[in-house]
Design a protein around this motif. Sequence first.
Motif, PDB file in Angstrom:
ATOM      1  N   ARG A  10       0.877  -1.185   0.000  1.00 17.63           N
ATOM      2  CA  ARG A  10       0.000   0.000   0.000  1.00 17.63           C
ATOM      3  C   ARG A  10       0.910   1.229   0.000  1.00 17.63           C
ATOM      4  O   ARG A  10       1.036   1.931   1.005  1.00 17.63           O
ATOM      5  CB  ARG A  10      -0.941  -0.019   1.209  1.00 17.63           C
ATOM      6  CG  ARG A  10      -1.991  -1.098   1.115  1.00 17.63           C
ATOM      7  CD  ARG A  10      -3.053  -1.017   2.191  1.00 17.63           C
ATOM      8  NE  ARG A  10      -2.561  -1.469   3.479  1.00 17.63           N
ATOM      9  CZ  ARG A  10      -3.333  -1.898   4.472  1.00 17.63           C
ATOM     10  NH1 ARG A  10      -4.644  -1.936   4.294  1.00 17.63           N
ATOM     11  NH2 ARG A  10      -2.821  -2.265   5.616  1.00 17.63           N
ATOM     12  N   GLN A  13      -0.510   4.823   0.902  1.00 18.31           N
ATOM     13  CA  GLN A  13      -0.824   4.910   2.329  1.00 18.31           C
ATOM     14  C   GLN A  13       0.457   4.930   3.163  1.00 18.31           C
ATOM     15  O   GLN A  13       0.559   5.681   4.142  1.00 18.31           O
ATOM     16  CB  GLN A  13      -1.708   3.733   2.741  1.00 18.31           C
ATOM     17  CG  GLN A  13      -3.163   3.856   2.312  1.00 18.31           C
ATOM     18  CD  GLN A  13      -3.403   3.360   0.894  1.00 18.31           C
ATOM     19  OE1 GLN A  13      -2.460   3.085   0.156  1.00 18.31           O
ATOM     20  NE2 GLN A  13      -4.658   3.258   0.510  1.00 18.31           N
ATOM     21  N   ASP A  92      -1.710   1.779   6.787  1.00 17.99           N
ATOM     22  CA  ASP A  92      -2.991   2.444   6.549  1.00 17.99           C
ATOM     23  C   ASP A  92      -3.423   3.291   7.737  1.00 17.99           C
ATOM     24  O   ASP A  92      -4.605   3.557   7.934  1.00 17.99           O
ATOM     25  CB  ASP A  92      -4.086   1.433   6.204  1.00 17.99           C
ATOM     26  CG  ASP A  92      -4.360   0.442   7.339  1.00 17.99           C
ATOM     27  OD1 ASP A  92      -3.480   0.272   8.204  1.00 17.99           O
ATOM     28  OD2 ASP A  92      -5.450  -0.164   7.351  1.00 17.99           O
ATOM     29  N   GLY A 210      -9.902   2.751   3.302  1.00 18.05           N
ATOM     30  CA  GLY A 210      -8.683   2.280   2.670  1.00 18.05           C
ATOM     31  C   GLY A 210      -8.876   0.899   2.065  1.00 18.05           C
ATOM     32  O   GLY A 210      -9.816   0.174   2.386  1.00 18.05           O
TER      33      GLY A 210
END
Length: 298
Positions: A10, A13, A92, A210
């Motif tokens: 991710r 993030q 996140d 997210g």
Amino acid sequence: MHIFVFSYNRGAQLENCVRSIEACAPQCQLTIVDDGSDDPATQAVLREAACRHQVIDRTAESGHKLGGLYANMQAAYEMASADELMCFLQDDTQMVRPLTEEDIEALRASFANQSDLGFISPAFVRGISLRRKVDRDFRFDTDRNFWFWYPRKRSTGTWFSALLIADPKRLRKHNWQFEVGESVNNRRAAKMFCRMARMRVPFAMWLPNGGAYRGKQKSLALRFGEWVRNCGLYPLQVMSAVEVNGLAQASPVRLPVAEEFLKTDKKVRQPWAYDPMQGAGWLKLLDRIERKVRKIFS
């Protein structure tokens, strides 16, 4: 305080999380523990972050839906110095206010003065946690200067959460080991420590809406949930000094619910969702079936 951030695929993030720590806690050591990200964008973020911070590539196969998170938490715990507190965040999440030396000293004093204290949550309370009447019982302990949660059942998050602040020396004294699964750690912590303490003025929070992974994979059900919720990057605004002081000095003491005190740059439906399949039991069922089928034929 040594801050550990756990990462997997991710990149956007993760970059937001790292930047928030650099802005809000520049005095803290930061280590990123990555679980073998193979996404090029995430790898680029990791390389860039490695110029300023320690980055560890640790692929841990646990077979759990959260991949190697708990194995990596155990590895970070073993790395942590006994002379400083450790804080566990995830890619996140982000910091939402400056963390001062006075804050850190107050946390140290709490562990020193409260012998049964095992874990402190750095996160705001999720608004979704207040939807059910049986889960709304949060009580503020004036002597301890912390909130504590008293749900009707022994829910995860009562004694333990993957977002945490802890004193490594105390955990080692109790021979603590991070097990696979939040509910397992929750039950274990309940036998050793008091309920998880929640800060009067938290400094971190999960990002709403997210994306997610299950076992390092995205099933069709999970992808559908992400599409329906328009999942993406929704950074949180850093609180102003006035907002921080207002929460710190509120009388009576106010429960730090994320949706009441934090703001996003983009409008997000409330209560905020943190799981693309949240509230959709049929999607969770399809996700489990698909992952089991994949495992059989892999």
